[in-house]
Design an enzyme around this catalytic site. Structure first.
Site, PDB file in Angstrom:
ATOM      1  N   CYS A  41       0.816  -1.215   0.000  1.00  0.00           N
ATOM      2  CA  CYS A  41       0.000   0.000   0.000  1.00  0.00           C
ATOM      3  C   CYS A  41       0.846   1.261   0.000  1.00  0.00           C
ATOM      4  O   CYS A  41       0.402   2.309  -0.471  1.00  0.00           O
ATOM      5  CB  CYS A  41      -0.945   0.005   1.192  1.00  0.00           C
ATOM      6  SG  CYS A  41      -0.110  -0.164   2.784  1.00  0.00           S
ATOM      7  N   GLU A  99      -4.123   3.068  -7.878  1.00  0.00           N
ATOM      8  CA  GLU A  99      -3.037   2.333  -7.249  1.00  0.00           C
ATOM      9  C   GLU A  99      -2.776   1.071  -8.063  1.00  0.00           C
ATOM     10  O   GLU A  99      -3.678   0.238  -8.242  1.00  0.00           O
ATOM     11  CB  GLU A  99      -3.431   1.963  -5.818  1.00  0.00           C
ATOM     12  CG  GLU A  99      -2.356   1.232  -5.050  1.00  0.00           C
ATOM     13  CD  GLU A  99      -2.812   0.873  -3.640  1.00  0.00           C
ATOM     14  OE1 GLU A  99      -1.953   0.819  -2.755  1.00  0.00           O
ATOM     15  OE2 GLU A  99      -4.028   0.660  -3.438  1.00  0.00           O
TER      16      GLU A  99
END
Length: 514
Positions: free
Chosen positions: A316, A415
């Site tokens: 992340c 992402e």
């Protein structure tokens, strides 16, 4: 191949001696492998007796089969955790510290065994899996110490003969929902904190990687964690929504601690709102990696490798958008490309020298390749990689470097969560800030500059919860980990991570002159 399947196959083939040798070796290598869930200090099956297979993403072989639990199993585990909380909350901080320290010691002793389980189900290189165990263990060590430092306050009273006390009390039962990318460390980071605070929990690990959670709680069991304090419910992708709903809405739950995608985080947040549950959400990121002309370019490239290709980009806080000043753009890209092609070695995690394993599943592989294909179709140029290494398998995606990327491409906005670096030119500090902040995520950012004033300005103006100056790795047990905007709520690690699982109680002591 699962060790039981392997044994059966070899026995049927008639090679008894070889079967015994291989079976013993497999058991030794994965002796922390557990194929049952863990509730109230016991290894249990699903009430339905159903199971689901856990696959090695490198070759799709079955590592083990674990219980496919449903909402009733989850409710039972939560009731167990609630009962255990009635006594665990009253243990002293010193005793909780001792238990966490024993768990830490056992995890340290079993580093190699834990790493082998992690590699078997997640596919990450064995060396990197050992790094995850060390990282995960650091949280147990940290919270073993922090348990004795969760303090209250005495506040000067505005009234005579009265005393104001603020004390911190454990929340209660915590639903812990963890991801597949760091299947061991995400558990120790959460469970170590909530145990230090005096809470109990039910863990629902990712359906892709439940075995690391089971291995971790096996060692917790050996460490003497009391029955019901830590429980693990395993469930397939099919049952995950209903189990997740129970873990957010059940009356016994006081807090939901989740690490994962922003999309799922929003769903869980909505479910938690129905009961006004506390939430601790660590969600997705879209980290900028910004390089200014004053930076040490060789150092920046070294750190870029860590920030981008750790865990094959499945992190992340992984760098997503490389915003490079036009003065040093060509130099940085040339060196970055050379470093990628030299250092990124793709293959199964058990093979010596491999640095990048497979993507976790077919959905993730499709997403990564789709983002690259979309960017290329819209004008991006591939300098390295950009395709699957089909000779290795269907989830091995080559470490990729793209240039000529613009802000209209999905790969800039989303992402990636894979081994793809996108390099974009910028002309000024102001432009870098505008591009970096043009996202709804706000987890981590990386800045490379020798200008001290610029470093402070960037840290102040970047809309991210964590900023690393001249470094590509910022995770540790000591700092507070977490994001802003849609990257989450709350903090993990540090003393703040333990305080997250407490309620603040105000007590007024009056009549002290009577």
């Amino acid at each position: 191949m699962h060790i039981l399947y392997l044994r059966t196959y070899l026995l049927r083939s008639g090679n008894l001696v070889e079967s015994q040798k291989m079976y013993i070796n497999q058991c030794r290598r994965l002796h922390l492998l557990r194929n049952q869930a863990y509730v109230n200090g016991e290894w249990v099956k699903a009430k339905s007796n159903l199971v689901f297979a856990v696959h090695n993403p490198a070759d799709d072989s079955v590592v083990a089969e674990v219980p496919d639990m449903d909402s009733k199993d989850a409710q039972n585990a939560l009731l167990t955790a609630s009962n255990a909380f009635q006594t665990w909350k009253d243990t002293t901080a010193k005793e909780r510290s001792r238990i966490l320290r024993r768990w830490f010691d056992l995890c340290e002793k079993n580093t190699d065994n834990l790493a082998e389980v992690i590699t078997a189900e997640s596919g990450k290189p064995l060396a990197e899996a050992k790094g995850e165990v060390a990282y995960g263990n650091s949280f147990l060590e940290w919270f073993a110490d922090s348990a004795r430092h969760i303090n209250g306050e005495i506040i000067p009273s505005p009234w005579p003969n009265k005393q104001i006390l603020l004390t911190r009390n454990p929340l209660g039962v915590v639903s812990v929902i963890t991801p597949w990318n760091f299947p061991f460390a995400m558990i120790t980071r959460k469970v170590g904190a909530l145990m230090a605070a005096g809470c109990t929990c039910v863990i629902k690990p990712s359906e892709d990687t439940p075995l690391s959670a089971l291995a971790a709680v096996e060692l917790a069991h050996q460490a003497g964690v009391p029955k019901g304090v830590v429980n693990v419910v395993t469930t397939s992708r099919k049952n995950a929504p209903t189990v997740g709903k129970v873990m957010c809405e059940d009356e016994y739950v006081r807090c939901i601690s989740f690490t994962g995608s922003t999309t799922v985080g929003k769903i869980l947040y909505g479910l938690a709102a129905k009961g006004i549950k506390r939430v601790a959400l660590e969600l997705g990121g879209n980290a900028p990696f910004i390089v200014f002309p004053s930076a040490d370019i060789d150092h920046a490239v070294d750190q870029a490798m860590l920030a981008k290709f750790r865990n094959n980009g499945q992190a992340c806080i992984g760098a997503n958008r490389f915003l490079i000043h036009e003065i040093v753009f060509d130099d940085f890209v040339k060196k970055f490309k050379a470093r990628i092609e030299k250092k990124c070695v793709l293959g199964p995690g058990t093979k010596e020298g491999v640095t990048c394993g497979p993507l976790i599943n077919n959905e993730q592989a499709k997403k990564v390749s789709g983002l690259v294909d979309d960017a290329v179709a819209k004008g991006a140029k591939v300098l390295s990689g950009g395709k699957f290494a089909k000779n290795l398998g269907n989830k091995f995606y080559e470490s990729t470097l793209l240039v000529d990327v613009n802000q209209d491409m999905q790969i800039f906005k989303e992402e990636v969560f894979g081994p793809v670096a996108t390099c974009i030119k910028m002309k000024s500090e102001e432009e870098a800030l505008k591009m970096a902040n043009s996202t709804r995520s706000g987890l981590a950012a990386y800045i490379f500059t020798k200008d001290l004033g610029q470093a402070f300005r960037m840290s102040k103006n970047l809309e991210f919860g964590m900023v690393a100056i001249n470094d590509g790795i910022l995770s540790a047990a000591e700092p507070a980990f977490g994001g802003v905007k849609e990257s989450g709520i709350g903090r993990e690690g540090s003393l703040h991570g333990a305080v997250e699982y407490t309620d603040l109680k105000y007590t007024l002591m009056s009549g002290l002159d009577k």
